[in-house]
Design a protein around this motif. Structure first.
Motif, mmCIF file in Angstrom:
data_model
loop_
_atom_site.group_PDB
_atom_site.id
_atom_site.type_symbol
_atom_site.label_atom_id
_atom_site.label_comp_id
_atom_site.label_asym_id
_atom_site.label_seq_id
_atom_site.Cartn_x
_atom_site.Cartn_y
_atom_site.Cartn_z
ATOM 1 N N VAL A 54 1.681 10.049 -3.587
ATOM 2 C CA VAL A 54 0.829 10.698 -2.555
ATOM 3 C C VAL A 54 -0.475 9.749 -2.343
ATOM 4 N N LEU A 55 -1.148 9.244 -3.401
ATOM 5 C CA LEU A 55 -2.130 8.282 -3.112
ATOM 6 C C LEU A 55 -2.149 7.211 -2.238
ATOM 7 N N LYS A 56 -0.664 6.587 -2.497
ATOM 8 C CA LYS A 56 -0.265 5.436 -1.824
ATOM 9 C C LYS A 56 -0.130 5.794 -0.396
ATOM 10 N N MET A 57 0.320 7.116 -0.086
ATOM 11 C CA MET A 57 0.804 7.397 1.359
ATOM 12 C C MET A 57 -0.539 7.703 2.010
ATOM 13 N N THR A 58 -1.571 8.245 1.178
ATOM 14 C CA THR A 58 -2.787 8.411 1.527
ATOM 15 C C THR A 58 -3.715 7.070 2.208
ATOM 16 N N SER A 62 -4.763 5.950 5.676
ATOM 17 C CA SER A 62 -6.172 5.774 5.977
ATOM 18 C C SER A 62 -6.339 4.312 6.603
ATOM 19 N N ILE A 63 -5.371 3.363 6.091
ATOM 20 C CA ILE A 63 -5.232 1.923 6.639
ATOM 21 C C ILE A 63 -4.990 2.027 8.162
ATOM 22 N N GLY A 64 -3.895 3.039 8.604
ATOM 23 C CA GLY A 64 -3.596 3.286 9.846
ATOM 24 C C GLY A 64 -4.602 3.839 10.903
#
Length: 119
Positions: A54-58, A62-64
């Motif tokens: 979930v943190l990776k996806m967040t 965020s980068i997007g």
């Protein structure tokens, strides 16, 4: 006496066996509870891995978002450049209109003078 002591030894052996069986039962319970703890640890590890995902996806989203903001800023800068060019060309058009008005005034003045001289 030998028979009585033999019976005592046999009773002591029975009690030793019973207590050994009790110890074995306690060990079985410890093993069962340990396997429960191991299962709980496995579940904790799995949920931790889920949290990491979930943190990776967040972070990726965020980068997007940051990339989208960069693109928005760049397009805004492009719009500002277009507005600058529009203002500059408007100023050029105003200057051209001034020159047309000035030359029109000059032509009018010249025609007035000619008509004054001809009268």
């Amino acid at each position: 006496m030998t028979i009585k002591s033999s019976i005592g030894i046999i009773e002591a052996l029975k009690m030793t066996i019973k207590s050994s069986i009790g110890i074995i039962d306690v060990l079985k319970m410890i093993i069962k509870s340990s396997s429960g703890i191991i299962e709980a640890l496995k579940m904790l590890i799995k949920s931790s891995l889920g949290i990491i995902d979930v943190l990776k996806m967040t972070i990726e989203s965020s980068i997007g978002i940051i990339e989208a903001l960069k693109m928005t800023i760049q397009s805004s800068m492009g719009i500002i450049d277009v507005l600058k060019m529009t203002i500059e060309s408007s100023i050029g058009i105003i200057e051209a209109l001034k020159m047309i008005i000035e030359s029109s005034i000059s032509i009018i003045v010249i025609f007035r003078r000619r008509t004054e001289f001809s009268i």
